[in-house]
Design a protein around this motif. Structure first.
Motif, PDB file in Angstrom:
ATOM      1  N   ARG A  50       0.833  -1.205   0.000  1.00  0.00           N
ATOM      2  CA  ARG A  50       0.000   0.000   0.000  1.00  0.00           C
ATOM      3  C   ARG A  50       0.862   1.247   0.000  1.00  0.00           C
ATOM      4  N   ALA A  51       0.420   2.216  -0.774  1.00  0.00           N
ATOM      5  CA  ALA A  51       1.019   3.548  -0.749  1.00  0.00           C
ATOM      6  C   ALA A  51      -0.063   4.480  -0.223  1.00  0.00           C
ATOM      7  N   ILE A  52       0.265   5.278   0.782  1.00  0.00           N
ATOM      8  CA  ILE A  52      -0.697   6.212   1.350  1.00  0.00           C
ATOM      9  C   ILE A  52      -0.295   7.608   0.899  1.00  0.00           C
ATOM     10  N   LEU A  53      -1.188   8.245   0.168  1.00  0.00           N
ATOM     11  CA  LEU A  53      -0.975   9.584  -0.354  1.00  0.00           C
ATOM     12  C   LEU A  53      -1.930  10.536   0.343  1.00  0.00           C
ATOM     13  N   GLY A  54      -1.651  11.825   0.240  1.00  0.00           N
ATOM     14  CA  GLY A  54      -2.543  12.804   0.844  1.00  0.00           C
ATOM     15  C   GLY A  54      -2.664  14.054  -0.003  1.00  0.00           C
ATOM     16  N   ASN A  55      -3.794  14.755   0.191  1.00  0.00           N
ATOM     17  CA  ASN A  55      -3.936  16.052  -0.458  1.00  0.00           C
ATOM     18  C   ASN A  55      -3.004  17.031   0.255  1.00  0.00           C
ATOM     19  N   ASP A  56      -2.936  18.264  -0.210  1.00  0.00           N
ATOM     20  CA  ASP A  56      -2.002  19.243   0.365  1.00  0.00           C
ATOM     21  C   ASP A  56      -2.213  19.449   1.865  1.00  0.00           C
ATOM     22  N   ILE A  57      -3.464  19.455   2.306  1.00  0.00           N
ATOM     23  CA  ILE A  57      -3.762  19.660   3.733  1.00  0.00           C
ATOM     24  C   ILE A  57      -3.216  18.500   4.558  1.00  0.00           C
ATOM     25  N   ALA A  58      -3.426  17.272   4.076  1.00  0.00           N
ATOM     26  CA  ALA A  58      -2.953  16.083   4.795  1.00  0.00           C
ATOM     27  C   ALA A  58      -1.429  16.016   4.811  1.00  0.00           C
ATOM     28  N   VAL A  59      -0.803  16.322   3.686  1.00  0.00           N
ATOM     29  CA  VAL A  59       0.661  16.262   3.612  1.00  0.00           C
ATOM     30  C   VAL A  59       1.270  17.290   4.563  1.00  0.00           C
ATOM     31  N   LYS A  60       0.740  18.497   4.583  1.00  0.00           N
ATOM     32  CA  LYS A  60       1.249  19.547   5.477  1.00  0.00           C
ATOM     33  C   LYS A  60       1.132  19.095   6.937  1.00  0.00           C
ATOM     34  N   ALA A  61      -0.021  18.545   7.296  1.00  0.00           N
ATOM     35  CA  ALA A  61      -0.231  18.070   8.670  1.00  0.00           C
ATOM     36  C   ALA A  61       0.757  16.954   9.012  1.00  0.00           C
ATOM     37  N   ALA A  62       0.944  16.012   8.091  1.00  0.00           N
ATOM     38  CA  ALA A  62       1.856  14.891   8.333  1.00  0.00           C
ATOM     39  C   ALA A  62       3.292  15.380   8.504  1.00  0.00           C
ATOM     40  N   ARG A  63       3.730  16.281   7.654  1.00  0.00           N
ATOM     41  CA  ARG A  63       5.109  16.775   7.707  1.00  0.00           C
ATOM     42  C   ARG A  63       5.363  17.593   8.974  1.00  0.00           C
ATOM     43  N   GLU A  64       4.313  18.282   9.461  1.00  0.00           N
ATOM     44  CA  GLU A  64       4.451  19.118  10.662  1.00  0.00           C
ATOM     45  C   GLU A  64       4.103  18.365  11.939  1.00  0.00           C
ATOM     46  N   GLY A  65       3.716  17.094  11.819  1.00  0.00           N
ATOM     47  CA  GLY A  65       3.363  16.303  12.993  1.00  0.00           C
ATOM     48  C   GLY A  65       2.059  16.741  13.643  1.00  0.00           C
ATOM     49  N   LYS A  66       1.159  17.318  12.864  1.00  0.00           N
ATOM     50  CA  LYS A  66      -0.125  17.802  13.393  1.00  0.00           C
ATOM     51  C   LYS A  66      -1.260  16.878  12.942  1.00  0.00           C
ATOM     52  N   THR A  67      -1.188  15.644  13.451  1.00  0.00           N
ATOM     53  CA  THR A  67      -2.160  14.626  13.041  1.00  0.00           C
ATOM     54  C   THR A  67      -3.003  14.089  14.196  1.00  0.00           C
ATOM     55  N   HIS A  68      -2.948  14.737  15.332  1.00  0.00           N
ATOM     56  CA  HIS A  68      -3.738  14.292  16.498  1.00  0.00           C
ATOM     57  C   HIS A  68      -4.567  15.439  17.021  1.00  0.00           C
ATOM     58  N   PRO A  69      -5.624  15.840  16.399  1.00  0.00           N
ATOM     59  CA  PRO A  69      -6.278  15.201  15.256  1.00  0.00           C
ATOM     60  C   PRO A  69      -5.770  15.753  13.925  1.00  0.00           C
ATOM     61  N   TRP A  70      -6.115  15.034  12.865  1.00  0.00           N
ATOM     62  CA  TRP A  70      -5.855  15.527  11.518  1.00  0.00           C
ATOM     63  C   TRP A  70      -6.778  16.728  11.290  1.00  0.00           C
ATOM     64  N   PRO A  71      -6.365  17.712  10.512  1.00  0.00           N
ATOM     65  CA  PRO A  71      -7.207  18.889  10.290  1.00  0.00           C
ATOM     66  C   PRO A  71      -8.367  18.608   9.324  1.00  0.00           C
ATOM     67  N   ASP A  72      -9.463  19.332   9.525  1.00  0.00           N
ATOM     68  CA  ASP A  72     -10.563  19.246   8.568  1.00  0.00           C
ATOM     69  C   ASP A  72     -10.039  19.600   7.182  1.00  0.00           C
ATOM     70  N   GLY A  73     -10.532  18.890   6.191  1.00  0.00           N
ATOM     71  CA  GLY A  73     -10.099  19.103   4.816  1.00  0.00           C
ATOM     72  C   GLY A  73      -9.013  18.133   4.383  1.00  0.00           C
ATOM     73  N   ALA A  74      -8.394  17.434   5.350  1.00  0.00           N
ATOM     74  CA  ALA A  74      -7.372  16.446   4.996  1.00  0.00           C
ATOM     75  C   ALA A  74      -8.052  15.264   4.307  1.00  0.00           C
ATOM     76  N   ILE A  75      -7.413  14.769   3.257  1.00  0.00           N
ATOM     77  CA  ILE A  75      -7.895  13.568   2.572  1.00  0.00           C
ATOM     78  C   ILE A  75      -6.711  12.627   2.418  1.00  0.00           C
ATOM     79  N   LEU A  76      -6.900  11.403   2.862  1.00  0.00           N
ATOM     80  CA  LEU A  76      -5.899  10.354   2.722  1.00  0.00           C
ATOM     81  C   LEU A  76      -6.416   9.327   1.729  1.00  0.00           C
ATOM     82  N   VAL A  77      -5.524   8.793   0.911  1.00  0.00           N
ATOM     83  CA  VAL A  77      -5.888   7.700   0.019  1.00  0.00           C
ATOM     84  C   VAL A  77      -4.856   6.603   0.174  1.00  0.00           C
ATOM     85  N   LYS A  78      -5.361   5.395   0.319  1.00  0.00           N
ATOM     86  CA  LYS A  78      -4.508   4.212   0.422  1.00  0.00           C
ATOM     87  C   LYS A  78      -4.703   3.435  -0.878  1.00  0.00           C
ATOM     88  N   LEU A  79      -3.661   3.380  -1.689  1.00  0.00           N
ATOM     89  CA  LEU A  79      -3.696   2.631  -2.937  1.00  0.00           C
ATOM     90  C   LEU A  79      -3.117   1.258  -2.667  1.00  0.00           C
TER      91      LEU A  79
END
Length: 161
Positions: A50-79
């Motif tokens: 599986r590869a987990i990708l994210g929209n810009d909001i999700a990627v920004k949150a992941a890179r900044e460690g702000k995922t508890h909780p993830w911000p509204d507007g974040a979209i994750l996709v697991k391929l």
């Protein structure tokens, strides 16, 4: 009827048609195949990669460690792909047949009944929506409730240098 006529007359145009929305109304996000990587995983019992990708909001949150909780507007996709073997390097596992694209859309208010996340899945290369009705999201919650402490997300964002 008009779409059927177009599909019969112009099969290539029918192949380019957007996949149907999930039973809960979530549409397949445009351009998701070009989103940035957040993480990778493998399910041993499902023999997949599986590869987990994210929209810009999700990627920004992941890179900044702000995922508890993830911000509204974040979209994750697991391929997901079945595991394959590289023909020139037999000990290397590589993506085989594509199996599905699973999406999580964060909107704490809209999806309050499912932990703040809307769920959607499209199966196979034909991207057939999963589920008979909107209640399929309860099936998703059956597993994701085990990750409540991580805002219902199992993905560990990959650390980058």
């Amino acid at each position: 009827m008009r779409k059927l006529a177009i599909a019969l007359l112009f099969p290539a145009a029918a192949a380019l048609a957007e996949p149907a929305a999930a039973p809960n109304g979530i549409s397949l996000p445009a351009g998701y195949k070009d989103w940035k990587m957040i993480g990778v995983s493998s399910r041993i019992e499902q023999n997949n990669l599986r590869a987990i990708l994210g929209n810009d909001i999700a990627v920004k949150a992941a890179r900044e460690g702000k995922t508890h909780p993830w911000p509204d507007g974040a979209i994750l996709v697991k391929l997901s792909w079945k595991k394959g073997t590289h023909e020139l390097f037999p000990s290397a596992e590589v993506p085989g047949d594509f199996t599905q694209a699973d999406f999580m859309v964060k909107d704490a208010a809209k999806y309050a009944s499912t932990g703040g996340w809307g769920y959607a899945r499209w199966l196979g290369m034909e991207q057939k929506p999963y589920g008979v009705n909107a209640d399929f999201a309860q099936e998703c919650m059956g597993c994701h409730s085990g990750a409540k402490a991580a805002d219902y997300v199992f993905t560990h964002p990959a650390k980058l240098p």
